[in-house]
Structures are given as structure tokens and as C-alpha cells.
Design a protein around this motif. Sequence first.
Motif, mmCIF file in Angstrom:
data_model
loop_
_atom_site.group_PDB
_atom_site.id
_atom_site.type_symbol
_atom_site.label_atom_id
_atom_site.label_comp_id
_atom_site.label_asym_id
_atom_site.label_seq_id
_atom_site.Cartn_x
_atom_site.Cartn_y
_atom_site.Cartn_z
ATOM 1 N N VAL A 108 -6.361 0.883 -2.801
ATOM 2 C CA VAL A 108 -5.286 -0.100 -2.956
ATOM 3 C C VAL A 108 -4.430 0.256 -4.168
ATOM 4 O O VAL A 108 -3.196 0.228 -4.098
ATOM 5 C CB VAL A 108 -5.856 -1.532 -3.094
ATOM 6 C CG1 VAL A 108 -4.760 -2.521 -3.451
ATOM 7 C CG2 VAL A 108 -6.563 -1.946 -1.817
ATOM 8 N N LEU A 163 -2.047 2.908 -3.458
ATOM 9 C CA LEU A 163 -0.957 2.425 -2.607
ATOM 10 C C LEU A 163 0.100 1.665 -3.404
ATOM 11 O O LEU A 163 1.297 1.850 -3.184
ATOM 12 C CB LEU A 163 -1.522 1.518 -1.502
ATOM 13 C CG LEU A 163 -0.508 0.835 -0.600
ATOM 14 C CD1 LEU A 163 0.173 1.845 0.315
ATOM 15 C CD2 LEU A 163 -1.187 -0.257 0.226
ATOM 16 N N ILE A 164 -0.345 0.835 -4.340
ATOM 17 C CA ILE A 164 0.596 -0.047 -5.031
ATOM 18 C C ILE A 164 0.884 0.366 -6.470
ATOM 19 O O ILE A 164 1.596 -0.334 -7.185
ATOM 20 C CB ILE A 164 0.153 -1.525 -4.967
ATOM 21 C CG1 ILE A 164 -1.194 -1.740 -5.673
ATOM 22 C CG2 ILE A 164 0.088 -2.007 -3.533
ATOM 23 C CD1 ILE A 164 -1.647 -3.186 -5.707
ATOM 24 N N ASP A 214 2.194 -7.819 0.727
ATOM 25 C CA ASP A 214 2.829 -7.327 1.954
ATOM 26 C C ASP A 214 2.329 -5.927 2.308
ATOM 27 O O ASP A 214 2.055 -5.640 3.478
ATOM 28 C CB ASP A 214 4.349 -7.288 1.807
ATOM 29 C CG ASP A 214 5.020 -8.605 2.091
ATOM 30 O OD1 ASP A 214 4.403 -9.459 2.754
ATOM 31 O OD2 ASP A 214 6.170 -8.774 1.664
ATOM 32 N N LYS A 215 2.199 -5.064 1.306
ATOM 33 C CA LYS A 215 1.702 -3.705 1.546
ATOM 34 C C LYS A 215 0.262 -3.726 2.052
ATOM 35 O O LYS A 215 -0.106 -2.954 2.941
ATOM 36 C CB LYS A 215 1.800 -2.866 0.275
ATOM 37 C CG LYS A 215 3.212 -2.498 -0.105
ATOM 38 C CD LYS A 215 3.233 -1.705 -1.392
ATOM 39 C CE LYS A 215 4.648 -1.398 -1.841
ATOM 40 N NZ LYS A 215 4.673 -0.670 -3.120
ATOM 41 N N LEU A 216 -0.548 -4.621 1.501
ATOM 42 C CA LEU A 216 -1.937 -4.733 1.951
ATOM 43 C C LEU A 216 -2.026 -5.223 3.388
ATOM 44 O O LEU A 216 -2.812 -4.707 4.186
ATOM 45 C CB LEU A 216 -2.724 -5.675 1.040
ATOM 46 C CG LEU A 216 -2.986 -5.200 -0.371
ATOM 47 C CD1 LEU A 216 -3.720 -6.275 -1.161
ATOM 48 C CD2 LEU A 216 -3.756 -3.905 -0.369
ATOM 49 N N LYS A 226 5.013 -8.502 -3.073
ATOM 50 C CA LYS A 226 5.352 -7.246 -2.397
ATOM 51 C C LYS A 226 4.107 -6.389 -2.214
ATOM 52 O O LYS A 226 3.991 -5.648 -1.243
ATOM 53 C CB LYS A 226 6.451 -6.489 -3.130
ATOM 54 C CG LYS A 226 6.059 -5.881 -4.443
ATOM 55 C CD LYS A 226 7.218 -5.128 -5.069
ATOM 56 C CE LYS A 226 6.781 -4.393 -6.310
ATOM 57 N NZ LYS A 226 7.827 -3.533 -6.816
ATOM 58 N N ASP A 227 3.140 -6.508 -3.124
ATOM 59 C CA ASP A 227 1.890 -5.765 -2.977
ATOM 60 C C ASP A 227 1.006 -6.386 -1.902
ATOM 61 O O ASP A 227 0.316 -5.680 -1.169
ATOM 62 C CB ASP A 227 1.163 -5.679 -4.315
ATOM 63 C CG ASP A 227 1.941 -4.858 -5.336
ATOM 64 O OD1 ASP A 227 2.723 -3.968 -4.915
ATOM 65 O OD2 ASP A 227 1.784 -5.098 -6.545
ATOM 66 N N GLU A 247 0.186 -4.845 5.670
ATOM 67 C CA GLU A 247 0.626 -3.736 6.510
ATOM 68 C C GLU A 247 -0.470 -2.669 6.625
ATOM 69 O O GLU A 247 -0.752 -2.178 7.716
ATOM 70 C CB GLU A 247 1.898 -3.112 5.933
ATOM 71 C CG GLU A 247 2.516 -2.060 6.812
ATOM 72 C CD GLU A 247 3.824 -1.541 6.246
ATOM 73 O OE1 GLU A 247 4.050 -0.333 6.371
ATOM 74 O OE2 GLU A 247 4.604 -2.338 5.682
ATOM 75 N N LEU A 248 -1.093 -2.320 5.518
ATOM 76 C CA LEU A 248 -2.165 -1.340 5.512
ATOM 77 C C LEU A 248 -3.304 -1.753 6.436
ATOM 78 O O LEU A 248 -3.869 -0.926 7.155
ATOM 79 C CB LEU A 248 -2.697 -1.166 4.078
ATOM 80 C CG LEU A 248 -3.931 -0.290 3.886
ATOM 81 C CD1 LEU A 248 -3.587 1.172 4.169
ATOM 82 C CD2 LEU A 248 -4.473 -0.446 2.473
#
Length: 71
Positions: free
Chosen positions: A25, A28-29, A51-53, A48-49, A55-56
Motif C-alpha cells: 500500500v 502505491l500511495i 480511492d486508490k485502495l 484520494k488514497d 481500486e486496487l
Amino acid sequence: MKKSLRLLAILQRELMKAGITYTDVGNLIGMSERQVQASMANGSIRLKDIDKLVELLHLDFDEILSEAARN
């Protein structure tokens, strides 16, 4: 428990189920493993992080929010 902390607990559960580590993680961020762990624990992780999680993990954000609201 605050709903935001419930949301993070759900994400932590899903990360564990997927075998994704805090190091993964962080890569990624753009945070260290320790920073990820602290931000997840105290609820300071950025939207925003999150959101990335989501999506991941290939999750539906609305479903996660619904689960957080139910618990």
C-alpha cells in the motif's frame, strides 16, 4: 466506532484477504509501511488514497460505504 474508522477496518480486512501488505500500500500511495499503518489506525488517511485502495482491491466504493453504515 466512527463510520470512517469502520470503513478503514473494512479496507484492512479486504487488504488482508487479498494478501496485500502495508508495504504494498505504501508503495502505491507514496508512504512508508509505518505511515500507512498509523494513518489507517488513526483515520488520517487521505480520501484520494482510499480511492486508490478501493481500486486496487477491485471493490465497489458504494458497497463498502453501505457496509460501514450498517455496522
